[in-house]
Design a protein around this motif. Structure first.
Motif, PDB file in Angstrom:
ATOM      1  N   LEU A 113     -16.744 -15.426 -24.676  1.00 32.73           N
ATOM      2  CA  LEU A 113     -15.591 -14.653 -25.148  1.00 32.73           C
ATOM      3  C   LEU A 113     -15.108 -15.201 -26.489  1.00 32.73           C
ATOM      4  CD1 LEU A 113     -13.255 -12.585 -24.712  1.00 32.73           C
ATOM      5  CD2 LEU A 113     -12.016 -14.477 -23.656  1.00 32.73           C
ATOM      6  N   ARG A 114     -14.955 -16.513 -26.564  1.00 29.30           N
ATOM      7  CA  ARG A 114     -14.511 -17.131 -27.822  1.00 29.30           C
ATOM      8  C   ARG A 114     -15.496 -16.830 -28.949  1.00 29.30           C
ATOM      9  NH1 ARG A 114     -14.041 -23.438 -27.877  1.00 29.30           N
ATOM     10  NH2 ARG A 114     -16.265 -23.155 -27.639  1.00 29.30           N
ATOM     11  N   ALA A 115     -16.787 -16.928 -28.664  1.00 32.56           N
ATOM     12  CA  ALA A 115     -17.809 -16.655 -29.681  1.00 32.56           C
ATOM     13  C   ALA A 115     -17.704 -15.221 -30.192  1.00 32.56           C
ATOM     14  CB  ALA A 115     -19.196 -16.925 -29.117  1.00 32.56           C
ATOM     15  N   ASN A 116     -17.449 -14.280 -29.299  1.00 28.17           N
ATOM     16  CA  ASN A 116     -17.335 -12.888 -29.715  1.00 28.17           C
ATOM     17  C   ASN A 116     -16.055 -12.625 -30.502  1.00 28.17           C
ATOM     18  OD1 ASN A 116     -19.576 -11.067 -29.004  1.00 28.17           O
ATOM     19  ND2 ASN A 116     -19.326 -12.062 -27.027  1.00 28.17           N
ATOM     20  N   VAL A 117     -14.973 -13.241 -30.104  1.00 30.41           N
ATOM     21  CA  VAL A 117     -13.718 -13.107 -30.861  1.00 30.41           C
ATOM     22  C   VAL A 117     -13.926 -13.669 -32.266  1.00 30.41           C
ATOM     23  CG1 VAL A 117     -11.327 -13.924 -31.014  1.00 30.41           C
ATOM     24  CG2 VAL A 117     -12.220 -13.068 -28.845  1.00 30.41           C
ATOM     25  N   ARG A 118     -14.551 -14.836 -32.343  1.00 27.88           N
ATOM     26  CA  ARG A 118     -14.844 -15.426 -33.653  1.00 27.88           C
ATOM     27  C   ARG A 118     -15.702 -14.495 -34.499  1.00 27.88           C
ATOM     28  NH1 ARG A 118     -16.847 -21.505 -32.155  1.00 27.88           N
ATOM     29  NH2 ARG A 118     -14.807 -22.483 -31.890  1.00 27.88           N
ATOM     30  N   SER A 119     -16.710 -13.884 -33.867  1.00 22.72           N
ATOM     31  CA  SER A 119     -17.657 -13.056 -34.625  1.00 22.72           C
ATOM     32  C   SER A 119     -16.973 -11.858 -35.279  1.00 22.72           C
ATOM     33  CB  SER A 119     -18.824 -12.605 -33.751  1.00 22.72           C
ATOM     34  OG  SER A 119     -18.437 -11.590 -32.868  1.00 22.72           O
ATOM     35  N   VAL A 120     -15.841 -11.457 -34.760  1.00 22.81           N
ATOM     36  CA  VAL A 120     -15.069 -10.385 -35.398  1.00 22.81           C
ATOM     37  C   VAL A 120     -14.044 -10.979 -36.358  1.00 22.81           C
ATOM     38  CG1 VAL A 120     -13.410  -8.525 -35.011  1.00 22.81           C
ATOM     39  CG2 VAL A 120     -15.395  -8.749 -33.512  1.00 22.81           C
ATOM     40  N   LEU A 121     -13.174 -11.827 -35.867  1.00 25.59           N
ATOM     41  CA  LEU A 121     -12.035 -12.289 -36.665  1.00 25.59           C
ATOM     42  C   LEU A 121     -12.419 -13.187 -37.833  1.00 25.59           C
ATOM     43  CD1 LEU A 121      -9.363 -12.949 -33.897  1.00 25.59           C
ATOM     44  CD2 LEU A 121      -9.763 -10.880 -35.254  1.00 25.59           C
ATOM     45  N   GLU A 122     -13.518 -13.918 -37.715  1.00 23.93           N
ATOM     46  CA  GLU A 122     -13.933 -14.780 -38.822  1.00 23.93           C
ATOM     47  C   GLU A 122     -14.668 -14.016 -39.916  1.00 23.93           C
ATOM     48  OE1 GLU A 122     -16.028 -18.084 -37.042  1.00 23.93           O
ATOM     49  OE2 GLU A 122     -14.152 -19.104 -36.546  1.00 23.93           O
ATOM     50  N   THR A 123     -15.116 -12.806 -39.625  1.00 23.45           N
ATOM     51  CA  THR A 123     -15.843 -12.042 -40.634  1.00 23.45           C
ATOM     52  C   THR A 123     -14.965 -11.032 -41.363  1.00 23.45           C
ATOM     53  OG1 THR A 123     -16.587 -10.415 -39.010  1.00 23.45           O
ATOM     54  CG2 THR A 123     -18.048 -12.273 -39.424  1.00 23.45           C
ATOM     55  N   VAL A 124     -13.801 -10.760 -40.840  1.00 25.14           N
ATOM     56  CA  VAL A 124     -12.887  -9.818 -41.505  1.00 25.14           C
ATOM     57  C   VAL A 124     -11.908 -10.621 -42.358  1.00 25.14           C
ATOM     58  CG1 VAL A 124     -11.140  -8.030 -41.204  1.00 25.14           C
ATOM     59  CG2 VAL A 124     -13.074  -8.166 -39.615  1.00 25.14           C
ATOM     60  N   THR A 125     -11.927 -10.331 -43.657  1.00 21.77           N
ATOM     61  CA  THR A 125     -11.028 -11.026 -44.574  1.00 21.77           C
ATOM     62  C   THR A 125      -9.862 -10.123 -44.958  1.00 21.77           C
ATOM     63  OG1 THR A 125     -12.115 -10.256 -46.594  1.00 21.77           O
ATOM     64  CG2 THR A 125     -12.992 -12.295 -45.568  1.00 21.77           C
ATOM     65  N   LEU A 126      -8.892 -10.730 -45.587  1.00 17.89           N
ATOM     66  CA  LEU A 126      -7.764  -9.943 -46.095  1.00 17.89           C
ATOM     67  C   LEU A 126      -8.242  -8.939 -47.131  1.00 17.89           C
ATOM     68  CD1 LEU A 126      -5.005 -12.680 -46.421  1.00 17.89           C
ATOM     69  CD2 LEU A 126      -5.316 -10.978 -44.600  1.00 17.89           C
ATOM     70  N   GLN A 127      -9.271  -9.287 -47.874  1.00 17.46           N
ATOM     71  CA  GLN A 127      -9.803  -8.352 -48.872  1.00 17.46           C
ATOM     72  C   GLN A 127     -10.394  -7.121 -48.183  1.00 17.46           C
ATOM     73  OE1 GLN A 127      -9.471  -9.086 -52.343  1.00 17.46           O
ATOM     74  NE2 GLN A 127      -9.617  -6.864 -52.200  1.00 17.46           N
ATOM     75  N   HIS A 128     -11.114  -7.334 -47.077  1.00 16.62           N
ATOM     76  CA  HIS A 128     -11.640  -6.194 -46.317  1.00 16.62           C
ATOM     77  C   HIS A 128     -10.498  -5.264 -45.902  1.00 16.62           C
ATOM     78  CE1 HIS A 128     -15.148  -8.932 -45.209  1.00 16.62           C
ATOM     79  NE2 HIS A 128     -15.708  -7.913 -45.833  1.00 16.62           N
ATOM     80  N   LEU A 129      -9.430  -5.854 -45.394  1.00 16.02           N
ATOM     81  CA  LEU A 129      -8.308  -5.042 -44.920  1.00 16.02           C
ATOM     82  C   LEU A 129      -7.594  -4.353 -46.086  1.00 16.02           C
ATOM     83  CD1 LEU A 129      -6.952  -7.464 -42.187  1.00 16.02           C
ATOM     84  CD2 LEU A 129      -8.247  -5.354 -41.841  1.00 16.02           C
TER      85      LEU A 129
END
Length: 151
Positions: A113-129
């Motif tokens: 679960l932690r690995a999957n949460v990381r795989s999303v949240l660590e790849t989305v930057t403020l610039q993406h948003l």
């Protein structure tokens, strides 16, 4: 996974700062733009300053800015600054837990679960948003038929 108001407000406020570029924004301006209670936002900005995510300048021309480029700040960075580790169990890292033999596999579930949460949240930057252009994998996950339905 539960996202607190504090974490949601912090990400929204950081995106607002990203959109401003190098121009400082007052807490009041960000609070108005994102409909965040200003008193709460000031506390959030303080926590973000302590985490070296934003800087603050006092004075008439002062305000808040991102401490580094928006492309170098992930949603995970902000979440950790607001809430601590992305996934823990009873306040402990999943790998430090001890389970009975009959439930040992549960530890791997929490780690996955932690690995999957990381795989999303660590790849989305403020610039993406700020650009409204999510990484392809994240956009694909959000576009799945059942992703938008609460269970």
């Amino acid at each position: 996974m539960r996202i607190s108001a504090k974490a949601d407000y912090a990400v929204r406020a950081a995106v607002e700062l990203a959109l401003a570029g190098d121009a400082p924004l007052s807490a009041e301006a960000v609070a108005t733009a994102q409909e965040i209670p200003v008193y709460f936002l000031k506390k959030i900005f303080n926590d973000m300053r302590i985490a070296n995510l934003v800087t603050a300048t006092r004075g008439r021309d002062g305000g808040h800015r991102l401490a580094r480029p928006a492309s170098q700040i992930s949603v995970a960075d902000i979440m950790r600054a607001m809430e601590g580790p992305l996934a823990d169990v009873r306040g402990e890292a999943p790998e430090n837990l001890k389970y009975m033999e009959s439930t040992e596999a549960l530890q791997d579930v929490w780690i996955a679960l932690r690995a999957n949460v990381r795989s999303v949240l660590e790849t989305v930057t403020l610039q993406h948003l700020a650009d409204q252009q999510l990484p392809r994998r994240v956009a694909s996950l959000a576009a799945k038929d059942d992703a938008r339905f609460r269970r």
